[in-house]
Design an enzyme around this catalytic site. Structure first.
Site, PDB file in Angstrom:
ATOM      1  N   ARG A 161       0.815  -1.220   0.000  1.00  0.00           N
ATOM      2  CA  ARG A 161       0.000   0.000   0.000  1.00  0.00           C
ATOM      3  C   ARG A 161       0.846   1.265   0.000  1.00  0.00           C
ATOM      4  O   ARG A 161       0.378   2.331  -0.360  1.00  0.00           O
ATOM      5  CB  ARG A 161      -0.912   0.039   1.227  1.00  0.00           C
ATOM      6  N   ASN A 176       9.284  24.367   9.526  1.00  0.00           N
ATOM      7  CA  ASN A 176       9.502  25.029   8.241  1.00  0.00           C
ATOM      8  C   ASN A 176       9.485  24.008   7.109  1.00  0.00           C
ATOM      9  O   ASN A 176       9.853  22.850   7.314  1.00  0.00           O
ATOM     10  CB  ASN A 176      10.848  25.763   8.230  1.00  0.00           C
ATOM     11  N   ARG A 180      21.227  26.277  -0.187  1.00  0.00           N
ATOM     12  CA  ARG A 180      20.780  27.218   0.843  1.00  0.00           C
ATOM     13  C   ARG A 180      21.696  27.041   2.037  1.00  0.00           C
ATOM     14  O   ARG A 180      21.771  25.970   2.615  1.00  0.00           O
ATOM     15  CB  ARG A 180      19.327  26.955   1.226  1.00  0.00           C
ATOM     16  N   HIS A 216      23.809  28.736   7.307  1.00  0.00           N
ATOM     17  CA  HIS A 216      23.092  29.658   8.189  1.00  0.00           C
ATOM     18  C   HIS A 216      23.104  29.195   9.641  1.00  0.00           C
ATOM     19  O   HIS A 216      23.124  28.005   9.924  1.00  0.00           O
ATOM     20  CB  HIS A 216      21.636  29.783   7.762  1.00  0.00           C
ATOM     21  N   TYR A 233      11.835  20.963   8.372  1.00  0.00           N
ATOM     22  CA  TYR A 233      12.603  20.902   9.605  1.00  0.00           C
ATOM     23  C   TYR A 233      11.873  21.575  10.754  1.00  0.00           C
ATOM     24  O   TYR A 233      11.155  22.542  10.584  1.00  0.00           O
ATOM     25  CB  TYR A 233      14.002  21.464   9.435  1.00  0.00           C
ATOM     26  N   GLU A 279      20.637  36.463  12.463  1.00  0.00           N
ATOM     27  CA  GLU A 279      21.200  35.478  11.536  1.00  0.00           C
ATOM     28  C   GLU A 279      22.677  35.760  11.239  1.00  0.00           C
ATOM     29  O   GLU A 279      23.089  36.902  11.042  1.00  0.00           O
ATOM     30  CB  GLU A 279      20.409  35.471  10.235  1.00  0.00           C
TER      31      GLU A 279
END
Length: 180
Positions: free
Chosen positions: A23, A49, A59, A62, A131, A142
């Protein structure tokens, strides 16, 4: 569930139990008690997120300085090369990194505790990247370092990724180590 230690203290690869049959499949992507007892994640998650990116998008790298986020990362569609890097100048592993391929097929997760930088590269046509975070995103807090910093020497599986203008202007590890 299998938990695999990486070369960076506290950064763990989590391989949840996946139950497959004709399935499809079922898996628990998070269970507070089990993840506390079996993985050691004893921090509350306050934000989830989800991003979608195309092949070649990078990306990162960070982090947040005053309000660092722990992240429990997974890929629900596609495949990414996911990286955590130690950005604490006082750490014996400063500048070192670890990576894992996360995909919908392998269902692996990466736990990155607060205090590490994070980035990823999409290696499939598209990827949905999800995440959970232990602190809220604060743009004014940041920090990060440039993806191709020669001191970090991250072995990205691409030479010319697609990066945002902001990520293309990030400083080097040495520069952020000198910041207060």
């Amino acid at each position: 569930m299998v938990v695999v230690e990486t070369t960076l203290p506290g950064v763990l690869i989590v391989e949840p139990d996946v139950f497959r049959d004709d399935r499809g499949f079922f898996l628990e992507t998070f269970h507070a008690r089990r993840y506390r007892e079996e993985v050691g994640i004893d921090l509350p998650f306050v934000q989830d997120n989800h991003s979608r990116s195309r092949k070649g998008v990078l990306r990162g790298m960070h982090a947040q300085r005053q309000n660092p986020q722990g992240k429990l990362i997974r890929v629900s569609h596609g495949e990414v090369f996911d990286v955590a890097a130690d950005i604490n100048p006082a750490s014996p592993t400063f500048g070192q990194w670890t990576a894992v391929v996360l995909s919908e097929r392998n269902a692996k997760q990466l736990w990155i505790p607060p205090g590490y930088a994070h980035g990823f590269l999409v290696i499939s046509d598209t990827a949905d990247f999800e995440y959970k975070c232990t602190d809220y995103y604060r743009p004014d807090d940041e920090i990060g370092f440039i993806w191709n910093d020669p001191d970090a020497a991250i072995d990205w599986p691409v030479n010319e990724p697609v990066v945002s203008e902001k990520d293309g202007r990030l400083p080097t590890l040495r520069q952020i180590a000198r910041q207060p």
